[in-house]
Design an enzyme around this catalytic site. Structure first.
Site, PDB file in Angstrom:
ATOM      1  N   LYS A 261     -63.235  17.336 -26.657  1.00 31.17           N
ATOM      2  CA  LYS A 261     -62.349  16.185 -26.527  1.00 31.17           C
ATOM      3  C   LYS A 261     -62.757  15.098 -27.528  1.00 31.17           C
ATOM      4  CE  LYS A 261     -62.471  13.053 -23.017  1.00 31.17           C
ATOM      5  NZ  LYS A 261     -62.645  12.673 -21.632  1.00 31.17           N
ATOM      6  N   ARG A 262     -64.052  14.924 -27.666  1.00 29.41           N
ATOM      7  CA  ARG A 262     -64.555  13.885 -28.571  1.00 29.41           C
ATOM      8  C   ARG A 262     -64.183  14.161 -30.030  1.00 29.41           C
ATOM      9  NH1 ARG A 262     -67.949  14.288 -24.727  1.00 29.41           N
ATOM     10  NH2 ARG A 262     -69.007  16.036 -25.691  1.00 29.41           N
TER      11      ARG A 262
END
Ligand code: GLU
Length: 504
Positions: A261-262
């Site tokens: 996600k990052r």
């Protein structure tokens, strides 16, 4: 395949769906459809500490958006329900107890504090064959002591009794034979102190009871496979064990590790299927849907992350994917995610979709941008004129906006320095010819425009660009006569008049 194929997607509802999760859904779905089987959605929500409100609704909406509708599940129903593990709590305990009776599992009474102490004392501590005899469990304690603890209602968990020294194997449909040394695996908890099963017990019991024949899941679940393998054996169900396929990871664009996600936030692209707002922190993770992807393109690009049909073909309809999908062609190694390539899929899908297919999505995107579509009828025509210029559905805003309202701004730098009376007269004559003429078509507009330019000894290029900017506001868009035709006679004349006053 003679048996009735049954596959499942078994998400834990802990947040948004990562694109890897949707690819797992897609491969399940394609396999089920190809083999005339059933695709089941099972919500694995036994870990109440990880419960996230809204996550299950998100999963349902996501499957709906992608068109990957389950045949059975919490909403669809079915004869193997309930399909939410939290509603099946009573089912699991008897299997855990059966394992204890057979010596394949045991009660463990250790408190959190006692386990913390062990961890502090022993580097890389694992609750397993090396230390279990030093801990507080039904393998180390005398039977009457175990009975006393149970009678007193001492909290306990049930753990699997991993063999200390065995090599176990299974045949993965993608990876071939995979082996594990049981010595390296800890005695996983099967039933927690709150009476809920862990994932390990629940997944095996439910895959068995729901008659799952093939299980597709991400490669990150491979380390859990030995526990599952043994549970199938210990519960006496080995013959019914599904065939497993562990799907390759989706990697960061540079190939270094799993896409997270990052990475999406860092590199500016979505990693989730749809926007996900974390209810605890309010943090918003971007989704492909809101970024302007078509579900057809999203499915297509996911299919190509780790699979191909052995040819150079990259664009596939869902029907083609169903027909051509085969596990033999799923790669063993991770698939790098390339956002530029993802956008290419979307652009191609926008091009190959009919304007009728796109109308609903484009209408809603325009509405969100506060563009009111005065004439619904013309939207499909507008779409077919501009769709080849759109990579994302959101590109329809700048590409279609000027059909529905006058340009808010004009690229004056492109016209003003070369604007003169001769050009102004040309446009005035052009507007008055349009006003007086009976006919109005793209061909008529072009012919009149060219004839007048010749009469006034103006080069076509010198008046074409100002005309475009009058209608569009900038140097972009399809053929200017097509734009004028769609705008209609009155609007074209009005835009010429307004723009002249700005170009002077
Ligand atoms: N509940 C697991 C997950 O969240 C399912 C893994 C499996 O398919 O066995 O992905």
């Amino acid at each position: 395949m003679s048996e009735n194929v049954r596959v499942r997607f078994a998400p834990s509802p802990t947040g948004g769906l990562h694109l890897g999760g949707v690819r797992t859904v897609l491969f399940n779905y394609l396999f089920a459809r190809k083999n005339g089987g059933d695709f089941i959605l099972r919500i694995e929500d036994t870990d109440q500490t990880r419960f996230v409100p809204g996550a299950e609704d998100y999963i349902n909406e996501c499957l709906k958006w992608c068109g990957l509708t389950p045949d059975e599940g919490p909403d669809a129903g079915g004869e193997y329900g309930p399909y939410r593990q939290s509603e099946r709590k009573e089912i699991y305990r008897k299997y855990a107890e059966q394992l204890i009776a057979d010596g394949k599992a045991y009660y463990a009474f250790d408190t959190q504090e006692e386990l913390e102490e062990k961890r502090a004392e022993i580097p890389n501590f694992q609750y397993g064959h090396s230390f279990r005899h030093e801990l507080k469990n039904s393998l180390s304690l005398a039977p009457d002591e175990v009975k006393r603890l149970l009678d007193e209602g001492t909290p306990y968990v049930i753990r699997i009794n991993m063999p200390s020294d065995e090599t176990i194997y299974f045949d993965d449909m993608i990876r071939g034979e995979v082996s594990f040394e049981t010595a390296l695996v800890d005695d996983k908890v099967l039933l927690k102190a709150d009476g809920m099963p862990t994932y390990h017990l629940a997944v095996v019991v439910d895959d068995y009871l729901m008659k799952i024949t093939h299980a597709f899941r991400g490669e990150e679940w491979l380390p859990s496979a030995p526990v599952h393998l043994l549970l199938w054996e210990y519960l006496g169900w080995k013959e019914s064990m599904p065939q497993w396929a562990h799907l390759p990871l989706i990697l960061k664009p540079d190939g270094n590790g799993k896409l997270s996600k990052r990475d999406g936030a860092r590199l500016g692209f979505p990693v989730y299927a749809m926007n996900w707002a974390d209810p605890a922190t309010g943090e918003l993770a971007a989704g492909f849907r809101e970024m302007g992807f078509l579900p057809e393109a999203f499915n297509n690009l996911l299919a190509m992350l780790g699979w191909n049909d052995g040819t150079d073909q990259e664009l596939f309809t869902m029907e083609e994917l169903i027909e051509k999908f085969s596990l033999e062609r799923v790669s063993h190694s991770g698939a790098k995610f390339d956002f530029e390539k993802a956008k290419w899929f979307n652009a191609e899908w926008i091009k190959r979709s009919s304007s009728e297919r796109l109308t609903e999505e484009v209408a809603s995107i325009l509405e969100k941008a506060d563009i009111s579509i005065s004439n619904q009828q013309s939207l499909p025509k507008v779409i077919s004129l501009v769709k080849d210029r759109c990579v994302l559905l959101t590109d329809f805003v700048p590409q279609a906006e000027y059909f529905f309202r006058q340009p808010a701004q004009y690229d004056l730098d492109a016209v003003k320095p070369k604007w003169n009376d001769q050009k102004e007269e040309f446009f005035e004559s052009f507007a008055s010819e349009l006003r007086e003429s009976e006919s109005f078509s793209a061909a008529f507009l072009e012919e009149t425009f060219k004839r007048l330019a010749a009469e006034k000894s103006l080069k076509i290029g010198d008046v074409m660009l100002p005309f475009r900017i009058m209608l569009v506001g900038g140097k972009f868009g399809p053929t200017v006569f097509d734009i004028a035709y769609l705008l209609g006679k009155d609007e074209t004349i009005a835009r010429i008049a307004t723009a002249i006053t700005k170009f002077r």
